[in-house]
Scaffold this active site. Structure first.
Site, mmCIF file in Angstrom:
data_model
loop_
_atom_site.group_PDB
_atom_site.id
_atom_site.type_symbol
_atom_site.label_atom_id
_atom_site.label_comp_id
_atom_site.label_asym_id
_atom_site.label_seq_id
_atom_site.Cartn_x
_atom_site.Cartn_y
_atom_site.Cartn_z
ATOM 1 C CE1 TYR A 1 2.506 6.628 1.969
ATOM 2 C CE2 TYR A 1 2.801 7.517 4.175
ATOM 3 C CZ TYR A 1 2.231 6.589 3.320
ATOM 4 O OH TYR A 1 1.379 5.624 3.814
ATOM 5 C CE LYS B 1 -1.000 6.706 1.314
ATOM 6 N NZ LYS B 1 -1.777 5.635 0.664
ATOM 7 C CG ASN C 1 -4.175 -1.465 0.331
ATOM 8 O OD1 ASN C 1 -4.119 -0.887 1.412
ATOM 9 N ND2 ASN C 1 -3.305 -2.400 -0.031
HETATM 10 P P1 NAD Z 1 3.111 -3.095 1.820
HETATM 11 O O1 NAD Z 1 4.397 -2.571 1.288
HETATM 12 O O2 NAD Z 1 3.110 -4.249 2.747
HETATM 13 O O3 NAD Z 1 2.125 -3.442 0.607
HETATM 14 C C1 NAD Z 1 2.008 -2.564 -0.494
HETATM 15 C C2 NAD Z 1 1.151 -3.195 -1.557
HETATM 16 O O4 NAD Z 1 1.166 -2.314 -2.694
HETATM 17 C C3 NAD Z 1 1.668 -4.543 -2.035
HETATM 18 O O5 NAD Z 1 0.588 -5.423 -2.259
HETATM 19 C C4 NAD Z 1 2.354 -4.224 -3.355
HETATM 20 O O6 NAD Z 1 2.251 -5.279 -4.304
HETATM 21 C C5 NAD Z 1 1.564 -3.040 -3.853
HETATM 22 N N1 NAD Z 1 2.415 -2.231 -4.726
HETATM 23 C C6 NAD Z 1 3.593 -1.647 -4.405
HETATM 24 N N2 NAD Z 1 4.107 -1.048 -5.511
HETATM 25 C C7 NAD Z 1 3.218 -1.282 -6.520
HETATM 26 C C8 NAD Z 1 3.168 -0.931 -7.897
HETATM 27 N N3 NAD Z 1 4.122 -0.200 -8.468
HETATM 28 N N4 NAD Z 1 2.106 -1.341 -8.641
HETATM 29 C C9 NAD Z 1 1.108 -2.051 -8.077
HETATM 30 N N5 NAD Z 1 1.089 -2.421 -6.781
HETATM 31 C C10 NAD Z 1 2.131 -2.031 -6.025
HETATM 32 O O7 NAD Z 1 2.413 -1.836 2.455
HETATM 33 P P2 NAD Z 1 1.182 -1.671 3.476
HETATM 34 O O8 NAD Z 1 1.729 -1.151 4.717
HETATM 35 O O9 NAD Z 1 0.296 -2.841 3.473
HETATM 36 O O10 NAD Z 1 0.468 -0.439 2.731
HETATM 37 C C11 NAD Z 1 -0.791 -0.546 2.119
HETATM 38 C C12 NAD Z 1 -1.388 0.844 2.078
HETATM 39 O O11 NAD Z 1 -1.527 1.330 3.413
HETATM 40 C C13 NAD Z 1 -0.548 1.884 1.341
HETATM 41 O O12 NAD Z 1 -1.390 2.710 0.572
HETATM 42 C C14 NAD Z 1 0.099 2.671 2.470
HETATM 43 O O13 NAD Z 1 0.411 3.979 2.083
HETATM 44 C C15 NAD Z 1 -0.988 2.624 3.512
HETATM 45 N N6 NAD Z 1 -0.561 2.867 4.887
HETATM 46 C C16 NAD Z 1 0.289 1.999 5.531
HETATM 47 C C17 NAD Z 1 0.678 2.262 6.845
HETATM 48 C C18 NAD Z 1 1.606 1.346 7.608
HETATM 49 O O14 NAD Z 1 2.059 1.720 8.698
HETATM 50 N N7 NAD Z 1 1.905 0.160 7.116
HETATM 51 C C19 NAD Z 1 0.173 3.385 7.496
HETATM 52 C C20 NAD Z 1 -0.689 4.241 6.824
HETATM 53 C C21 NAD Z 1 -1.064 3.953 5.516
#
Ligand code: NAD
Length: 252
Positions: A160, A164, A95
């Protein structure tokens, strides 16, 4: 109806499990009976997430680690340690991810590498490290966090969506490769979700995006985690190679 115990006796690893969607997945898996090892980018953030969960639920079996996800040796060592400690690894939720929105004109090549290192290479590293254990124990499942931009692309921050699209490619390919070993591989493609990633976007952009969502609002992290739970459970025993959109029917 309250569903309970879907992941009883399962051991799960959730990368990026310290906040946002990852933390919601961690809670969902714990609620359903799994032992969970969450990964953070630093040991302190992993420890803080575990401490927060333990304050609310002292009995939850949750642990925090912080391997360097872009470095295969670090990842391999960590999965070895987890397998030794818990005797198996049933579920891997890949994730962790970062986003970008610079235009191509401003995009720094090193930032493109950074996004690929976490969003794509880390997923490869973790899947490669866990697969031998899953094969040895007769199966398992890997669930990747993709995004709606893996279907539509994105008008800025091309690294990005490119990352994906690669997540979807890995998901479909590994599902075909690992099916014979009883390992299912799927991806969840969230739409706009209420996490720090969303909070970092300008308000006008969030409003514009929300207006274009047929359900009229961004998703909650728990709504994404529910689909992770389904895919991790026996209910999805014949689901593999799927990219499941959880985006309120957003058309980018
Ligand atoms: P967030 O920024 O709240 O959390 C990101 C997580 O990734 C955190 O736990 C962080 O510790 C970890 N992380 C970041 N950089 C890191 C690194 N260098 N090494 C290890 N861990 C690392 O983001 P989120 O919105 O919860 O995103 C989680 C996933 O969901 C991601 O893959 C993101 O692309 C995807 N996503 C999010 C959304 C959205 O709208 N929030 C939409 C589509 C997909």
């Amino acid at each position: 109806m309250v569903i309970q115990g879907l992941l009883e006796n399962k051991v799960a690893v959730v990368t990026g499990g310290t906040r946002g969607i990852g933390l919601a997945i961690v809670y969902k898996f714990l609620e359903q009976g799994a032992t969970v090892v969450l990964f953070g980018s630093r040991q302190e953030t992993a420890d803080a997430a575990v401490a927060k969960i333990k304050t609310e639920h002292p009995d939850y079996p949750v642990f925090g680690l912080a391997p360097n996800l872009s470095d295969y040796a670090s990842v391999e060592q960590t999965f070895q340690k987890i397998f030794k400690e818990y005797g198996k690894i049933d579920i891997l939720a890949n994730n962790a991810g970062i986003s970008a929105r610079e235009s191509l004109y401003d995009y720094k090549p090193e930032d493109f590498d950074k996004i690929m290192d976490l969003n794509v290479k880390a997923l490869f590293n973790c899947s490669k490290a866990v697969a031998p254990y899953m094969r040895e124990q007769g199966g398992g499942c890997i669930i990747n966090t993709s995004s709606m931009v893996s279907i539509y692309g994105q008008a800025a921050g091309c690294g990005y969506p490119a990352s994906k699209f690669a997540v979807n490619g890995l998901t479909k390919s590994l599902a075909r490769e690992l099916g014979k070993d009883g390992i299912r591989v799927n991806a969840v493609a969230p739409g706009v979700t209420k996490t720090d990633m969303l909070a970092s976007l300008p308000d006008d952009m969030v409003a514009r995006v929300s207006a274009g969502i047929p359900l009229g609002r961004p998703g909650e992290p728990e709504e994404i985690a529910n689909v992770f739970l389904f895919l991790a459970s026996y209910l999805a025993s014949y689901v593999t190679g799927a990219i499941v959109s959880v985006d309120g029917a957003t058309q980018a």
